[in-house]
Motif scaffolding. Sequence first.
Motif: not given
Length: 260
Positions: A121-148
Amino acid sequence: MIRVDALYRYPVKGFTPERRDSLVIQDDGRVQGDRSLVFRFADALEPADATFPKRRGLALMTFPSLARVDLTFDDRTQTLRLRVDDIDVEADLSQSGRERLAEAVTAYLRTTNDARLLEADGILPLGLLGDGRTARFQDRPRGFISLHGAASVGALDATVPAPVDDRRFRSNIVVDGSDAWAELDWNGRLRIGEVVFEVQKPIERCAAITANPDTGVRDARLLRVLTSEFGQDAPTLGILLLPADGGGTIRVGDEVVLDA
């Protein structure tokens, strides 16, 4: 000498990376254009802040078959192309374009072992969010840069029969020239190119790393291996960074200087 070996940007949250020669690090601690789009579930509302938990849309953690989708995003034309098996769709971010892209992803997932997940329940239909420019859909509120470190991935690869490479860990920055696991002990500041970063914390990993990036199949119990073979309390690989004195551009080949 420690240097940047590879750089990655993830235009769509949960999908494959784009390998880049350079990345623009924003003052807010995000990569320009990183996770600027997300395929949300039908019951997921537009987020009010700059974060988007994995449970609200398509993510590799729950849909490992997404790893097989080849994705490219053209910043200039704002068009997204998705290719996998017999599906090859390119569309802009107009409403009709978003619908075409969502329909293509849904059609592909229906052919995979993840198809049953779409029936919840609640999965379909999918929708595409975002403007293609603004980095905003990270898991963490601060975003962060990841390195390994490449050596850490190499050490993990040597312990399991399945192929393990950098793509499983979805970092923005991969460095070469450091010992395996050395980055987990880094603290304070480090400089990469023109940007000074402050080390935040190690990255505790989720089931996304168990998905083979070529087959989309979970083929390695890497979470268990990290704790049992390497003695970690929690499965950890890589670190999170934030810019200390503002953003800038980092490039492949840049030297990594600790305690800058």
